[in-house]
Design a protein around this motif. Structure first.
Motif, short mmCIF file in Angstrom:
data_model
loop_
_atom_site.label_atom_id
_atom_site.label_comp_id
_atom_site.label_asym_id
_atom_site.label_seq_id
_atom_site.Cartn_x
_atom_site.Cartn_y
_atom_site.Cartn_z
N MET A 53 44.54 45.61 37.75
CA MET A 53 43.49 45.02 36.93
C MET A 53 42.09 45.23 37.49
SD MET A 53 44.91 43.42 34.39
CE MET A 53 46.32 42.47 33.84
N ASN A 54 41.13 45.18 36.58
CA ASN A 54 39.72 45.02 36.88
C ASN A 54 39.44 43.54 36.66
OD1 ASN A 54 38.43 47.88 37.07
ND2 ASN A 54 39.86 47.98 35.36
N ILE A 55 38.78 42.89 37.62
CA ILE A 55 38.58 41.45 37.56
C ILE A 55 37.10 41.17 37.81
CG2 ILE A 55 39.25 39.22 38.53
CD1 ILE A 55 41.74 40.87 39.72
N ALA A 56 36.45 40.52 36.84
CA ALA A 56 35.03 40.20 36.94
C ALA A 56 34.83 38.69 36.87
CB ALA A 56 34.25 40.86 35.81
N VAL A 57 33.89 38.19 37.67
CA VAL A 57 33.53 36.77 37.63
C VAL A 57 32.02 36.68 37.44
CG1 VAL A 57 33.49 34.58 38.89
CG2 VAL A 57 35.46 36.11 39.12
N VAL A 58 31.61 35.90 36.43
CA VAL A 58 30.19 35.67 36.17
C VAL A 58 29.86 34.21 36.42
CG1 VAL A 58 30.02 37.55 34.48
CG2 VAL A 58 30.51 35.22 33.68
N ASP A 59 28.57 33.94 36.64
CA ASP A 59 28.12 32.57 36.87
C ASP A 59 27.79 31.89 35.56
OD1 ASP A 59 25.57 33.51 36.10
OD2 ASP A 59 24.80 33.53 38.16
N ALA A 60 27.22 30.70 35.63
CA ALA A 60 26.90 29.93 34.43
C ALA A 60 25.89 30.63 33.53
CB ALA A 60 26.39 28.55 34.83
N GLY A 61 25.09 31.53 34.08
CA GLY A 61 24.13 32.30 33.30
C GLY A 61 24.68 33.63 32.82
N GLU A 119 46.58 38.45 43.12
CA GLU A 119 47.96 38.06 43.45
C GLU A 119 48.82 37.99 42.19
OE1 GLU A 119 48.05 34.41 45.69
OE2 GLU A 119 46.61 35.17 47.15
N LYS A 120 48.27 37.41 41.13
CA LYS A 120 49.01 37.30 39.88
C LYS A 120 49.27 38.68 39.29
CE LYS A 120 50.90 34.62 36.81
NZ LYS A 120 52.05 33.80 37.18
N SER A 121 48.30 39.57 39.40
CA SER A 121 48.47 40.95 38.92
C SER A 121 49.61 41.64 39.64
CB SER A 121 47.17 41.75 39.13
OG SER A 121 46.13 41.22 38.38
N ILE A 122 49.64 41.47 40.95
CA ILE A 122 50.72 42.08 41.75
C ILE A 122 52.06 41.47 41.35
CG2 ILE A 122 51.65 42.24 44.10
CD1 ILE A 122 48.64 42.42 45.03
N GLU A 123 52.08 40.15 41.14
CA GLU A 123 53.31 39.46 40.75
C GLU A 123 53.89 40.00 39.44
OE1 GLU A 123 54.21 35.10 38.93
OE2 GLU A 123 53.05 35.12 40.79
N ILE A 124 53.02 40.34 38.49
CA ILE A 124 53.51 40.84 37.20
C ILE A 124 53.47 42.37 37.13
CG2 ILE A 124 52.99 38.70 35.99
CD1 ILE A 124 50.54 40.09 34.75
N ASN A 178 25.78 36.05 34.66
CA ASN A 178 25.43 37.12 35.59
C ASN A 178 26.63 37.43 36.48
OD1 ASN A 178 22.47 37.12 34.97
ND2 ASN A 178 22.69 35.03 35.70
N LEU A 179 26.88 38.70 36.71
CA LEU A 179 28.00 39.10 37.55
C LEU A 179 27.83 38.58 38.97
CD1 LEU A 179 30.63 40.80 37.55
CD2 LEU A 179 29.23 42.73 38.32
N VAL A 180 28.84 37.88 39.47
CA VAL A 180 28.83 37.35 40.83
C VAL A 180 29.75 38.16 41.73
CG1 VAL A 180 29.38 35.35 42.29
CG2 VAL A 180 28.29 35.02 40.07
N ALA A 181 30.93 38.51 41.21
CA ALA A 181 31.90 39.25 42.01
C ALA A 181 32.76 40.11 41.08
CB ALA A 181 32.78 38.30 42.80
N PHE A 182 33.23 41.22 41.63
CA PHE A 182 34.06 42.14 40.86
C PHE A 182 35.07 42.78 41.79
CE2 PHE A 182 35.20 46.30 39.30
CZ PHE A 182 35.55 46.01 37.99
N GLY A 183 36.29 42.95 41.28
CA GLY A 183 37.32 43.66 42.03
C GLY A 183 38.05 44.62 41.12
N ARG A 184 38.21 45.83 41.57
CA ARG A 184 38.99 46.82 40.83
C ARG A 184 40.17 47.21 41.71
NH1 ARG A 184 38.62 52.74 40.43
NH2 ARG A 184 39.88 53.32 38.64
N MET A 185 41.35 46.83 41.28
CA MET A 185 42.55 47.15 42.06
C MET A 185 42.76 48.65 42.08
SD MET A 185 45.01 44.03 40.74
CE MET A 185 46.40 44.50 41.78
N ASP A 186 43.30 49.16 43.17
CA ASP A 186 43.58 50.58 43.28
C ASP A 186 44.44 51.04 42.11
OD1 ASP A 186 42.23 50.58 45.69
OD2 ASP A 186 44.05 50.48 46.91
N GLY A 187 43.98 52.06 41.41
CA GLY A 187 44.73 52.61 40.29
C GLY A 187 44.46 51.93 38.96
N ALA A 188 43.61 50.90 38.93
CA ALA A 188 43.29 50.24 37.66
C ALA A 188 42.47 51.20 36.79
CB ALA A 188 42.51 48.95 37.90
N TRP A 189 42.64 51.08 35.49
CA TRP A 189 41.94 51.98 34.57
C TRP A 189 40.43 51.85 34.72
CZ3 TRP A 189 45.21 49.88 29.98
CH2 TRP A 189 46.47 50.49 29.99
#
Length: 132
Positions: A26-34, A17-22, A36-47
């Motif tokens: 974007m490519n957005i990655a979330v890792v856990d406390a260790g 949402e913030k990416s769209i606002e500005i 380790n990749l938990v979730a990833f999103g690549r917006m359409d057209g992101a590099w």
């Protein structure tokens, strides 16, 4: 003290949402406390080249429990962390990686964002990190 998939998905949604606002993609990655990749999103057209950078930013933020931009400042020639980016199979030491804390202030993971200027990457990462 670990991020859940549900939390990670919410973080990605807020960051998107913030990416769209500005008006950036974007490519957005979330890792856990260790880190380790938990979730990833690549917006359409992101590099495509920013995919790996976003994951490494998230891991770097978690490995050292600080924003990647701060690590970048400390890793300049003469700095206390000079050349740290060559450790851990490569770190990213410019803005866009932010630790994620729970309500008790404990670090439960990190977000990494890449796809625009480092200023925009940090803005989007910070918005995501504050989503929970």
């Amino acid at each position: 003290m670990n991020i859940t998939l549900k939390q990670a998905e919410k973080i990605i949604a807020v960051a998107k949402e913030k990416s769209i606002e500005i008006d950036t993609k974007m490519n957005i990655a979330v890792v856990d406390a260790g880190a380790n990749l938990v979730a990833f999103g690549r917006m359409d057209g992101a590099w495509l080249g920013s995919l790996d950078i976003s994951i490494k930013k998230a891991k770097t933020a978690r490995y050292f429990d600080m924003n990647t931009g701060v690590i970048g400042e400390l890793s300049q020639p003469g700095g206390s962390l000079y050349n740290i980016e060559h450790s851990n199979n490569g770190l990213i030491t410019f803005p866009g990686g932010v630790p994620i804390k729970n309500a008790a202030g404990e670090i439960i993971g990190a977000i990494g964002v890449s796809g625009s200027s480092v200023e925009n990457d940090h803005i989007v990462a910070e918005a995501g990190a504050l989503a929970i």
